[in-house]
Design a protein around this motif. Sequence first.
Motif, PDB file in Angstrom:
ATOM      1  N   SER A   1       0.827  -1.210   0.000  1.00 40.01           N
ATOM      2  CA  SER A   1       0.000   0.000   0.000  1.00 40.01           C
ATOM      3  C   SER A   1       0.856   1.253   0.000  1.00 40.01           C
ATOM      4  N   VAL A   2       0.438   2.231  -0.766  1.00 39.61           N
ATOM      5  CA  VAL A   2       1.130   3.521  -0.814  1.00 39.61           C
ATOM      6  C   VAL A   2       0.103   4.632  -0.644  1.00 39.61           C
ATOM      7  N   VAL A   3       0.566   5.744  -0.135  1.00 41.77           N
ATOM      8  CA  VAL A   3      -0.289   6.918   0.026  1.00 41.77           C
ATOM      9  C   VAL A   3       0.231   8.013  -0.897  1.00 41.77           C
ATOM     10  N   PRO A   4      -0.514   8.392  -1.927  1.00 38.02           N
ATOM     11  CA  PRO A   4      -0.065   9.444  -2.843  1.00 38.02           C
ATOM     12  C   PRO A   4       0.204  10.747  -2.096  1.00 38.02           C
ATOM     13  N   ASP A   5       1.262  11.423  -2.518  1.00 37.81           N
ATOM     14  CA  ASP A   5       1.603  12.697  -1.888  1.00 37.81           C
ATOM     15  C   ASP A   5       1.807  13.806  -2.912  1.00 37.81           C
ATOM     16  N   GLU A   6       1.544  13.513  -4.183  1.00 38.81           N
ATOM     17  CA  GLU A   6       1.683  14.505  -5.243  1.00 38.81           C
ATOM     18  C   GLU A   6       0.464  14.472  -6.155  1.00 38.81           C
ATOM     19  N   VAL A   7       0.290  15.574  -6.882  1.00 41.73           N
ATOM     20  CA  VAL A   7      -0.734  15.639  -7.925  1.00 41.73           C
ATOM     21  C   VAL A   7      -0.066  16.146  -9.195  1.00 41.73           C
ATOM     22  N   HIS A   8      -0.296  15.452 -10.294  1.00 38.82           N
ATOM     23  CA  HIS A   8       0.186  15.880 -11.603  1.00 38.82           C
ATOM     24  C   HIS A   8      -1.031  16.272 -12.446  1.00 38.82           C
ATOM     25  N   PHE A   9      -0.922  17.372 -13.162  1.00 41.43           N
ATOM     26  CA  PHE A   9      -2.034  17.763 -14.035  1.00 41.43           C
ATOM     27  C   PHE A   9      -1.496  18.537 -15.235  1.00 41.43           C
ATOM     28  N   ASP A  10      -2.315  18.592 -16.282  1.00 43.05           N
ATOM     29  CA  ASP A  10      -1.946  19.273 -17.527  1.00 43.05           C
ATOM     30  C   ASP A  10      -2.726  20.573 -17.664  1.00 43.05           C
ATOM     31  N   LEU A  11      -2.049  21.562 -18.175  1.00 39.91           N
ATOM     32  CA  LEU A  11      -2.694  22.800 -18.596  1.00 39.91           C
ATOM     33  C   LEU A  11      -2.499  22.924 -20.101  1.00 39.91           C
ATOM     34  N   SER A  12      -3.565  23.187 -20.821  1.00 33.98           N
ATOM     35  CA  SER A  12      -3.439  23.355 -22.275  1.00 33.98           C
ATOM     36  C   SER A  12      -4.280  24.536 -22.730  1.00 33.98           C
ATOM     37  N   VAL A  13      -3.801  25.193 -23.770  1.00 33.66           N
ATOM     38  CA  VAL A  13      -4.488  26.351 -24.337  1.00 33.66           C
ATOM     39  C   VAL A  13      -4.578  26.169 -25.845  1.00 33.66           C
ATOM     40  N   THR A  14      -5.756  26.340 -26.394  1.00 32.12           N
ATOM     41  CA  THR A  14      -5.955  26.289 -27.835  1.00 32.12           C
ATOM     42  C   THR A  14      -6.548  27.607 -28.303  1.00 32.12           C
ATOM     43  N   THR A  15      -5.870  28.266 -29.233  1.00 29.75           N
ATOM     44  CA  THR A  15      -6.354  29.549 -29.764  1.00 29.75           C
ATOM     45  C   THR A  15      -6.393  29.487 -31.295  1.00 29.75           C
TER      46      THR A  15
ATOM     47  N   GLU B   1      -1.771  33.312 -23.069  1.00 29.51           N
ATOM     48  CA  GLU B   1      -2.737  32.659 -22.164  1.00 29.51           C
ATOM     49  C   GLU B   1      -2.025  31.664 -21.252  1.00 29.51           C
ATOM     50  N   LEU B   2      -1.137  30.863 -21.828  1.00 30.51           N
ATOM     51  CA  LEU B   2      -0.451  29.851 -21.039  1.00 30.51           C
ATOM     52  C   LEU B   2       0.520  30.488 -20.049  1.00 30.51           C
ATOM     53  N   SER B   3       1.190  31.547 -20.460  1.00 34.20           N
ATOM     54  CA  SER B   3       2.125  32.240 -19.568  1.00 34.20           C
ATOM     55  C   SER B   3       1.401  32.827 -18.359  1.00 34.20           C
ATOM     56  N   THR B   4       0.189  33.333 -18.574  1.00 33.73           N
ATOM     57  CA  THR B   4      -0.592  33.874 -17.467  1.00 33.73           C
ATOM     58  C   THR B   4      -0.865  32.790 -16.430  1.00 33.73           C
ATOM     59  N   ALA B   5      -1.218  31.608 -16.905  1.00 35.26           N
ATOM     60  CA  ALA B   5      -1.513  30.504 -15.994  1.00 35.26           C
ATOM     61  C   ALA B   5      -0.256  30.042 -15.259  1.00 35.26           C
TER      62      ALA B   5
ATOM     63  N   VAL C   1       7.244  22.651 -13.769  1.00 35.09           N
ATOM     64  CA  VAL C   1       6.347  22.920 -14.897  1.00 35.09           C
ATOM     65  C   VAL C   1       7.149  22.704 -16.169  1.00 35.09           C
ATOM     66  N   ARG C   2       6.717  21.776 -17.002  1.00 33.55           N
ATOM     67  CA  ARG C   2       7.479  21.507 -18.228  1.00 33.55           C
ATOM     68  C   ARG C   2       6.534  21.391 -19.428  1.00 33.55           C
ATOM     69  N   THR C   3       7.020  21.851 -20.559  1.00 37.83           N
ATOM     70  CA  THR C   3       6.232  21.786 -21.789  1.00 37.83           C
ATOM     71  C   THR C   3       6.088  20.335 -22.239  1.00 37.83           C
ATOM     72  N   THR C   4       4.884  19.955 -22.599  1.00 41.81           N
ATOM     73  CA  THR C   4       4.640  18.585 -23.053  1.00 41.81           C
ATOM     74  C   THR C   4       4.147  18.520 -24.496  1.00 41.81           C
TER      75      THR C   4
ATOM     76  N   GLU D   1       3.598  19.469 -11.635  1.00 39.28           N
ATOM     77  CA  GLU D   1       3.689  18.555 -10.500  1.00 39.28           C
ATOM     78  C   GLU D   1       3.712  19.378  -9.218  1.00 39.28           C
ATOM     79  N   VAL D   2       2.773  19.084  -8.331  1.00 35.79           N
ATOM     80  CA  VAL D   2       2.692  19.822  -7.068  1.00 35.79           C
ATOM     81  C   VAL D   2       2.408  18.853  -5.927  1.00 35.79           C
ATOM     82  N   ALA D   3       2.692  19.313  -4.707  1.00 40.31           N
ATOM     83  CA  ALA D   3       2.370  18.509  -3.531  1.00 40.31           C
ATOM     84  C   ALA D   3       0.852  18.390  -3.408  1.00 40.31           C
ATOM     85  N   LEU D   4       0.408  17.252  -2.903  1.00 35.64           N
ATOM     86  CA  LEU D   4      -1.035  16.998  -2.792  1.00 35.64           C
ATOM     87  C   LEU D   4      -1.747  18.103  -2.025  1.00 35.64           C
TER      88      LEU D   4
END
Length: 251
Positions: free
Chosen positions: A57-71, A86-90, A104-107, A137-140
């Motif tokens: 068993s493990v307890v997650p301690d991080e959250v990963h998420f994507d930010l994307s902008v389409t113009t 738009e992306l720079s503002t975020a 924060v890295r470009t994907t 990637e940020v702490a939970l």
Amino acid sequence: MSGISSSMRGAVVTLAVVVGLALAYVVGTSSAQADEPDPAGPASSETITIRGSGSTSVVPDEVHFDLSVTTRAEGLDDALSRSSAELSTAVDALVDQGVAREDVRTTGAQMRPTYRRVKGQAPEPTGYSVTQSVRVEVALDDAGDAIAAATKDAGRALRVGGIRLAVSDETQATKEARDEAMADSRATAEQYAKASGRRLGRATKIVEPGADGYEGYQAQTLSSADASKAFALYAGEQDLAVQVEVVWELL
């Protein structure tokens, strides 16, 4: 002359005896070494392959998420400029919230022409569409505030997706799961060996087809309007699983 001949004959006999003893010693030593059993035991040509599994068993301690902008815009430079702004503002909002820039890295970045399509007519170019995305990637404990900050002042073009709970360091948990997987494989192999009237030997080959790892929780994509609302993420406990394939000797 006869005295000298007798002496020489004695020397020859003595030499022959010495040589004979030496040869007997060499032959006897070689024979003894050849008869001495191999400490490691005879190699077995019969084996059995058993798969084992383990988990912890493990307890997650991080959250990963994507930010994307389409113009979209008539010109490529304009579409790219608006998307980057738009992306720079975020991203700047994330940094102000305490997220390190190295987390924060470009994907991805995609640029393509857009068309107006009318049935029976050739497609008419209308401009360009640009999509840029980053992985965060940020702490939970900081994830909810980070997502809310990133989307607070963003336009409707921003999307939040790929929200995933993660474990920052799986090293110890993976070791425990591997130990359990090996013990599971050995127990099954010993059972088969005993049932066939054999003894279980050493493991001659170990393959980890690919640790299942912690799959994590993944949420649906959210618009900036939805994501800007405060929300909570609960880690709970999850399983980190490992499988091994072991080849055992049968003695």
